[in-house]
Design a protein around this motif. Structure first.
Motif, PDB file in Angstrom:
ATOM      1  N   GLU A 213       0.821  -1.221   0.000  1.00  0.00           N
ATOM      2  CA  GLU A 213       0.000   0.000   0.000  1.00  0.00           C
ATOM      3  C   GLU A 213       0.854   1.270   0.000  1.00  0.00           C
ATOM      4  O   GLU A 213       0.482   2.273   0.575  1.00  0.00           O
ATOM      5  N   GLU A 214       1.998   1.216  -0.668  1.00  0.00           N
ATOM      6  CA  GLU A 214       2.874   2.385  -0.749  1.00  0.00           C
ATOM      7  C   GLU A 214       2.507   3.298  -1.908  1.00  0.00           C
ATOM      8  O   GLU A 214       2.742   4.508  -1.849  1.00  0.00           O
ATOM      9  N   GLY A 215       1.943   2.714  -2.964  1.00  0.00           N
ATOM     10  CA  GLY A 215       1.560   3.511  -4.130  1.00  0.00           C
ATOM     11  C   GLY A 215       0.079   3.772  -4.207  1.00  0.00           C
ATOM     12  O   GLY A 215      -0.353   4.871  -4.564  1.00  0.00           O
ATOM     13  N   VAL A 216      -0.731   2.757  -3.854  1.00  0.00           N
ATOM     14  CA  VAL A 216      -2.187   2.855  -3.903  1.00  0.00           C
ATOM     15  C   VAL A 216      -2.765   2.225  -2.640  1.00  0.00           C
ATOM     16  O   VAL A 216      -2.442   1.074  -2.330  1.00  0.00           O
ATOM     17  N   PRO A 217      -3.604   2.934  -1.898  1.00  0.00           N
ATOM     18  CA  PRO A 217      -4.228   2.332  -0.713  1.00  0.00           C
ATOM     19  C   PRO A 217      -5.019   1.085  -1.077  1.00  0.00           C
ATOM     20  O   PRO A 217      -5.733   1.055  -2.083  1.00  0.00           O
ATOM     21  N   GLY A 218      -4.857   0.044  -0.285  1.00  0.00           N
ATOM     22  CA  GLY A 218      -5.605  -1.183  -0.501  1.00  0.00           C
ATOM     23  C   GLY A 218      -4.990  -2.146  -1.492  1.00  0.00           C
ATOM     24  O   GLY A 218      -5.555  -3.213  -1.746  1.00  0.00           O
ATOM     25  N   ILE A 219      -3.821  -1.795  -2.047  1.00  0.00           N
ATOM     26  CA  ILE A 219      -3.181  -2.638  -3.059  1.00  0.00           C
ATOM     27  C   ILE A 219      -1.772  -3.019  -2.610  1.00  0.00           C
ATOM     28  O   ILE A 219      -0.987  -2.181  -2.167  1.00  0.00           O
ATOM     29  N   VAL A 220      -1.456  -4.315  -2.751  1.00  0.00           N
ATOM     30  CA  VAL A 220      -0.107  -4.819  -2.492  1.00  0.00           C
ATOM     31  C   VAL A 220       0.489  -5.264  -3.820  1.00  0.00           C
ATOM     32  O   VAL A 220      -0.196  -5.892  -4.641  1.00  0.00           O
ATOM     33  N   GLY A 221       1.756  -4.941  -4.054  1.00  0.00           N
ATOM     34  CA  GLY A 221       2.419  -5.323  -5.293  1.00  0.00           C
ATOM     35  C   GLY A 221       3.684  -6.117  -5.032  1.00  0.00           C
ATOM     36  O   GLY A 221       4.359  -5.931  -4.010  1.00  0.00           O
ATOM     37  N   ARG A 244      -7.823  -9.728  -0.663  1.00  0.00           N
ATOM     38  CA  ARG A 244      -7.705 -11.055  -1.252  1.00  0.00           C
ATOM     39  C   ARG A 244      -6.349 -11.694  -0.989  1.00  0.00           C
ATOM     40  O   ARG A 244      -6.081 -12.805  -1.453  1.00  0.00           O
ATOM     41  N   LEU A 245      -5.476 -11.005  -0.283  1.00  0.00           N
ATOM     42  CA  LEU A 245      -4.105 -11.488  -0.115  1.00  0.00           C
ATOM     43  C   LEU A 245      -3.970 -12.347   1.142  1.00  0.00           C
ATOM     44  O   LEU A 245      -3.791 -11.843   2.243  1.00  0.00           O
ATOM     45  N   THR A 246      -4.048 -13.638   0.969  1.00  0.00           N
ATOM     46  CA  THR A 246      -3.797 -14.593   2.044  1.00  0.00           C
ATOM     47  C   THR A 246      -2.353 -15.079   1.928  1.00  0.00           C
ATOM     48  O   THR A 246      -1.711 -14.918   0.877  1.00  0.00           O
ATOM     49  N   PRO A 247      -1.793 -15.688   2.978  1.00  0.00           N
ATOM     50  CA  PRO A 247      -0.426 -16.233   2.879  1.00  0.00           C
ATOM     51  C   PRO A 247      -0.271 -17.225   1.734  1.00  0.00           C
ATOM     52  O   PRO A 247       0.752 -17.215   1.028  1.00  0.00           O
ATOM     53  N   ASP A 248      -1.271 -18.072   1.515  1.00  0.00           N
ATOM     54  CA  ASP A 248      -1.195 -19.052   0.427  1.00  0.00           C
ATOM     55  C   ASP A 248      -1.206 -18.363  -0.937  1.00  0.00           C
ATOM     56  O   ASP A 248      -0.462 -18.757  -1.852  1.00  0.00           O
ATOM     57  N   HIS A 249      -2.050 -17.338  -1.063  1.00  0.00           N
ATOM     58  CA  HIS A 249      -2.124 -16.620  -2.340  1.00  0.00           C
ATOM     59  C   HIS A 249      -0.830 -15.868  -2.601  1.00  0.00           C
ATOM     60  O   HIS A 249      -0.346 -15.830  -3.735  1.00  0.00           O
ATOM     61  N   GLU A 250      -0.247 -15.287  -1.567  1.00  0.00           N
ATOM     62  CA  GLU A 250       1.029 -14.591  -1.728  1.00  0.00           C
ATOM     63  C   GLU A 250       2.114 -15.555  -2.190  1.00  0.00           C
ATOM     64  O   GLU A 250       2.904 -15.230  -3.098  1.00  0.00           O
ATOM     65  N   ALA A 251       2.173 -16.732  -1.597  1.00  0.00           N
ATOM     66  CA  ALA A 251       3.168 -17.726  -2.008  1.00  0.00           C
ATOM     67  C   ALA A 251       2.953 -18.145  -3.462  1.00  0.00           C
ATOM     68  O   ALA A 251       3.913 -18.331  -4.222  1.00  0.00           O
ATOM     69  N   ARG A 252       1.698 -18.268  -3.854  1.00  0.00           N
ATOM     70  CA  ARG A 252       1.368 -18.627  -5.238  1.00  0.00           C
ATOM     71  C   ARG A 252       1.799 -17.525  -6.194  1.00  0.00           C
ATOM     72  O   ARG A 252       2.350 -17.787  -7.267  1.00  0.00           O
ATOM     73  N   ILE A 253       1.558 -16.270  -5.834  1.00  0.00           N
ATOM     74  CA  ILE A 253       1.959 -15.137  -6.665  1.00  0.00           C
ATOM     75  C   ILE A 253       3.466 -15.141  -6.880  1.00  0.00           C
ATOM     76  O   ILE A 253       3.954 -15.013  -8.016  1.00  0.00           O
ATOM     77  N   VAL A 254       4.221 -15.315  -5.804  1.00  0.00           N
ATOM     78  CA  VAL A 254       5.678 -15.294  -5.911  1.00  0.00           C
ATOM     79  C   VAL A 254       6.172 -16.439  -6.796  1.00  0.00           C
ATOM     80  O   VAL A 254       7.049 -16.248  -7.653  1.00  0.00           O
TER      81      VAL A 254
END
Length: 278
Positions: A213-221, A244-254
């Protein structure tokens, strides 16, 4: 208008070259002024400008600015309203920008992989390029789940703000960072050199950047530098709403983005006779 054009021609002929020599070539003042005008109009977006505003902002006589605007209008680089008193960027700027993207082999190679990543993750994927202290967006694949547009092709953001920029800054020594303080886009934006440097150190250690949320509130990049050149100029990122960002989803994204990066880096042409732009 004829008198204005004549005044413009005289003004430009009198001041056709300026500045210090760079590589033996002096800057052409009329060309530099034209580019400055187009950049000002582009930065204003949907806020049209008035003649006097542009003349004052660029330090140009009103008659000279009017003649320059009329010249650019006739060639499609600038547009004006029905009253002829408001000015904005013209359609030829879009056509030239599209030509830049179409002629870039790296963008062409990356596009299908951006599609794959977006389909696999259901999230928004970006491709960006470092331009000075900013990042320019070259391609975007929007999520069908999250319809709020947070970027567009051609948009520029300061490199310290988001995942794309931080991924690319981490490829460079901290000594190249501007002194700061930096512009804040949200309460979470890094505004000091020390804070940003600490974040970049963590980015290097993990191998990708995180923008919470450094560029847009509510968004992680999550940003991944594309290392088909050193130091990297291009990067990809995945943006996801915090909700929508759960630990499992974050791991999947990476995992998916790392795989996508490997595919792009392996496919982008290295040399083989293609033009190496600087």
């Amino acid at each position: 208008m004829g008198a204005a054009v004549s005044a413009y021609d005289r003004h430009m002929s009198e001041t056709s070259e300026t500045g210090d020599a760079t590589g033996g070539v002096r800057e052409v003042k009329s060309a530099a002024r034209t580019v400055e005008l187009l950049e000002v109009l582009a930065e204003r977006g949907d806020r049209p400008a008035r003649l006097q505003e542009l003349a004052d902002g660029l330090g140009v006589p009103r008659s000279s600015m009017y003649a320059l605007l009329q010249t650019l209008i006739s060639r499609g680089w600038v547009r004006t309203d029905v009253t002829g008193s408001l000015y904005g960027i013209g359609i030829h700027a879009l056509l030239t920008g599209t030509s830049y993207l179409d002629s870039d082999p790296r963008v062409r190679v990356a596009r299908p992989y951006l599609d794959e990543a977006s389909q696999a993750l259901g999230e928004t994927i970006h491709l960006g390029r470092l331009d000075g202290h900013d990042v320019a967006y070259l391609a975007t694949r929007e999520s069908h789940e999250y319809l709020r547009t947070i970027s567009r092709v051609g948009r520029r953001l300061p490199a310290h703000v988001g995942a794309l920029g931080k991924a690319l800054l981490a490829e460079r020594p901290d000594a190249e960072l501007p002194e700061g303080p930096y512009e804040a886009h949200t309460p979470n934006t890094h505004t000091s050199r020390e804070s940003l440097a600490a974040d970049l150190a963590a980015t290097r250690e993990r191998g990708y950047s995180v923008d919470r949320e450094e560029g847009v509130p509510g968004i992680v990049g999550f940003g991944f530098a594309l290392r088909y050149e050193v130091p990297a100029l291009d990067a990809m990122s995945c943006s996801v709403p915090v909700a929508r960002l759960t630990p499992d989803h974050e791991a999947r994204i990476v995992a998916v983005m790392r795989e996508t990066r490997a595919k792009v880096e392996a496919t982008v042409p290295a040399g083989n006779g293609s033009v190496h732009w600087r």
